[in-house]
Design a protein around this motif. Structure first.
Motif, PDB file in Angstrom:
ATOM      1  N   LYS A  39       0.830  -1.207   0.000  1.00  0.00           N
ATOM      2  CA  LYS A  39       0.000   0.000   0.000  1.00  0.00           C
ATOM      3  C   LYS A  39       0.865   1.258   0.000  1.00  0.00           C
ATOM      4  O   LYS A  39       0.597   2.215  -0.728  1.00  0.00           O
ATOM      5  N   SER A  42       2.481   1.733  -3.388  1.00  0.00           N
ATOM      6  CA  SER A  42       1.490   2.221  -4.348  1.00  0.00           C
ATOM      7  C   SER A  42       1.199   3.698  -4.118  1.00  0.00           C
ATOM      8  O   SER A  42       1.079   4.488  -5.071  1.00  0.00           O
ATOM      9  N   ARG A  43       1.100   4.104  -2.838  1.00  0.00           N
ATOM     10  CA  ARG A  43       0.838   5.503  -2.516  1.00  0.00           C
ATOM     11  C   ARG A  43       1.993   6.394  -2.961  1.00  0.00           C
ATOM     12  O   ARG A  43       1.790   7.484  -3.502  1.00  0.00           O
ATOM     13  N   LYS A  86       4.113   5.806  -5.383  1.00  0.00           N
ATOM     14  CA  LYS A  86       4.124   5.879  -6.847  1.00  0.00           C
ATOM     15  C   LYS A  86       3.086   6.878  -7.348  1.00  0.00           C
ATOM     16  O   LYS A  86       3.336   7.636  -8.306  1.00  0.00           O
ATOM     17  N   ARG A  87       1.914   6.896  -6.712  1.00  0.00           N
ATOM     18  CA  ARG A  87       0.880   7.856  -7.107  1.00  0.00           C
ATOM     19  C   ARG A  87       1.349   9.286  -6.868  1.00  0.00           C
ATOM     20  O   ARG A  87       1.136  10.174  -7.700  1.00  0.00           O
ATOM     21  N   CYS A  88       2.009   9.465  -5.721  1.00  0.00           N
ATOM     22  CA  CYS A  88       2.513  10.815  -5.404  1.00  0.00           C
ATOM     23  C   CYS A  88       3.566  11.254  -6.400  1.00  0.00           C
ATOM     24  O   CYS A  88       3.615  12.413  -6.805  1.00  0.00           O
ATOM     25  N   GLU A  89       4.415  10.312  -6.825  1.00  0.00           N
ATOM     26  CA  GLU A  89       5.457  10.631  -7.795  1.00  0.00           C
ATOM     27  C   GLU A  89       4.843  11.020  -9.141  1.00  0.00           C
ATOM     28  O   GLU A  89       5.277  11.978  -9.810  1.00  0.00           O
ATOM     29  N   ARG A  90       3.820  10.282  -9.553  1.00  0.00           N
ATOM     30  CA  ARG A  90       3.166  10.591 -10.821  1.00  0.00           C
ATOM     31  C   ARG A  90       2.486  11.961 -10.767  1.00  0.00           C
ATOM     32  O   ARG A  90       2.526  12.728 -11.744  1.00  0.00           O
ATOM     33  N   MET A  91       1.867  12.270  -9.629  1.00  0.00           N
ATOM     34  CA  MET A  91       1.200  13.559  -9.486  1.00  0.00           C
ATOM     35  C   MET A  91       2.204  14.710  -9.519  1.00  0.00           C
ATOM     36  O   MET A  91       1.943  15.773 -10.082  1.00  0.00           O
TER      37      MET A  91
END
Length: 481
Positions: free
Chosen positions: A467, A470-471, A473-478
């Motif tokens: 988790k 995944s969190r 990675k989402r922050c990096e993409r944002m």
């Protein structure tokens, strides 16, 4: 200090009618051994509260068993409710050894357990009974299983490694130090042998002292010899002096967690706090003996507050305020009355902490069992007790737990030796054991330290870790967008 253990009277035997399911082909009808095999021993393992003791006692209806307790807290005298000892009336005539026999002020180590359990197994087997080891302290059981600790001349695992330097190597004179001027601290060990230090918790003072004492005596970093020698011996079942059958009573965490919480509530009702009250000391050492048990340290702040408030009381005598009867009434008022002061906050927090620590213990016990199976090739038979602990039905327990265990044991007793498929490739085992000394740091989980490739792999597969990854990675993409 010598630990005195009293053996039960030789005449205390079980009903011979309970022996009907044994194969009488072994000499003198002894089910535990025959002329061509090692003495047979049953080991019942599993998480706290899963029903290990209950299963061992119920097996007496099928086999002439005697139980050897392998719970590191139940070996001590006292705190019967807190440590959840089997009451005499619940033992149903089954003889129990090492249950409440050791002074609470003595440190009963894995070596002590091994040194007491071996003669007990021999004595029980010699009387045609089947030894059943019961407990959740896996390092006790591992010390008994490992041939490395079977050398009765050794004082401990690591000391046996270092009694003689590695082959073709002598202690380095420039590394030797005087014990009188030696600083026995974790920081000192970390400076001398960071690899060994990584394997220990900084508060494990006994093991830190042991490692440093060995270094002071021999001048060789403990990790060097341990990696080379311990990995070749520790944990192997096939070289043991006994033939073991491992049974693990287990359930999912979703079933165990609420069961453990309910168990703590029942222990509070049964008088757990009365026991803790009796042994309370403001300067208590919670790292030795019985005070290490979960349920002692947690109530320290509450009891400190309780005694402090009573000392401030001017309208009651000391004998009244410090009596167990007054304490019991106070507990009832705090738990079920309208009392809403600091004591209730501390007591509620202590109970919640005890439940949390017990749930954490369950997880540690399960991880250690997986490690014994995966790293050392132990053949562990798992029995699911989920339906039994949730339903609390004697019929369900007998059908889903006792009967499968009886089938496993009958098959074990009828075989002549350990099957080959129970042994892992020794080279793979050695490789994995050596890698137990590697340290991994998970930055995603707050720089959590994992010791060994197996522990790291288990962590990587865990839900919380995935988790967080995944969190992140989402922050990096944002942030890129």
């Amino acid at each position: 200090m010598k630990i005195q253990i009293e053996f039960p009277a030789a005449g205390k035997m079980l009903n011979p009618n309970n022996c009907s399911k044994f194969d009488d082909t072994s000499p003198k009808g002894n089910p535990s051994s025959n002329s061509n095999s090692k003495p047979k021993v049953i080991v019942i393992m599993g998480a706290t509260g899963a029903g290990k003791s209950k299963l061992a006692i119920d097996l007496a209806s099928h086999f002439p068993v005697q139980v050897i307790n392998a719970d590191s807290m139940q070996v001590y005298q006292g705190l019967d409710v807190l440590t959840n000892k089997v009451r005499p009336e619940e033992q149903k005539g089954v003889v129990h050894h090492l249950l409440g026999t050791v002074s609470s002020n003595v440190e009963f180590t894995a070596k002590d357990f091994r040194d007491h359990a071996i003669p007990l197994i021999d004595e029980i087997s010699s009387r045609n009974f089947l030894p059943v080891i019961v407990g959740g302290t896996n390092y006790y059981i591992q010390s008994l299983v490992s041939p490395f600790l079977m050398d009765v001349a050794t004082e401990d695992t690591e000391e046996n490694c270092l009694l003689d330097p590695p082959e073709n190597e002598q202690p380095c004179p420039e590394l030797k130090i005087e014990q009188e001027s030696f600083d026995y601290t974790y920081d000192c060990l970390k400076a001398i042998d960071p690899v060994a230090a990584n394997r220990l918790h900084p508060n494990d003072h006994r093991k830190v002292h042991q490692y440093l004492n060995l270094y002071a005596r021999f001048g060789i970093p403990p990790s060097k010899v341990l990696q080379e020698k311990t990995a070749e011996n520790w944990g192997h079942v096939d070289n043991s002096r006994f033939d073991f059958c491992f049974i693990c009573v287990d359930a999912s965490l979703s079933a165990l967690d609420p069961f453990v919480d309910k168990r703590v509530d029942n222990m509070i009702e049964a008088g757990l706090l009365d026991e803790v009250f009796d042994i309370y000391r403001s300067d208590a050492d919670y790292t030795k003996g019985l005070r290490q048990a979960i349920g002692v340290r947690e109530f320290n702040d509450f009891l400190t507050c309780y005694f402090h408030k009573n000392e401030e009381s001017s309208d009651a005598s000391l004998s009244q305020t410090w009596s167990i009867e007054t304490f019991k009434q106070t507990i009832q008022d705090i738990l079920y009355g309208s009392c809403d002061d600091e004591r209730k906050v501390l007591l509620t927090a202590a109970i919640d902490q005890m439940k949390l620590n017990t749930r954490r213990l369950v997880r540690r016990q399960r991880r250690r069992l997986q490690r014994l199976q995966m790293l050392f090739g132990w053949e562990i038979h798992y029995i699911d007790v989920r339906s039994s602990i949730l339903g609390d039905s004697d019929e369900t327990w007998a059908a889903e737990v006792v009967e499968p265990a009886v089938t496993i044991i009958e098959s074990f007793l009828n075989r002549q030796s350990c099957p080959e498929n129970a042994r892992n490739n020794s080279d793979n085992i050695k490789l994995k054991q050596r890698d137990l000394w590697s340290r991994y740091i998970c930055e995603a989980c707050g720089n959590r330290v994992l010791r060994g490739a197996h522990e790291w792999e288990q962590h990587r597969q865990g839900r919380n870790h995935r988790k967080r990854i995944s969190r992140l990675k989402r922050c990096e993409r944002m942030s890129v967008n």
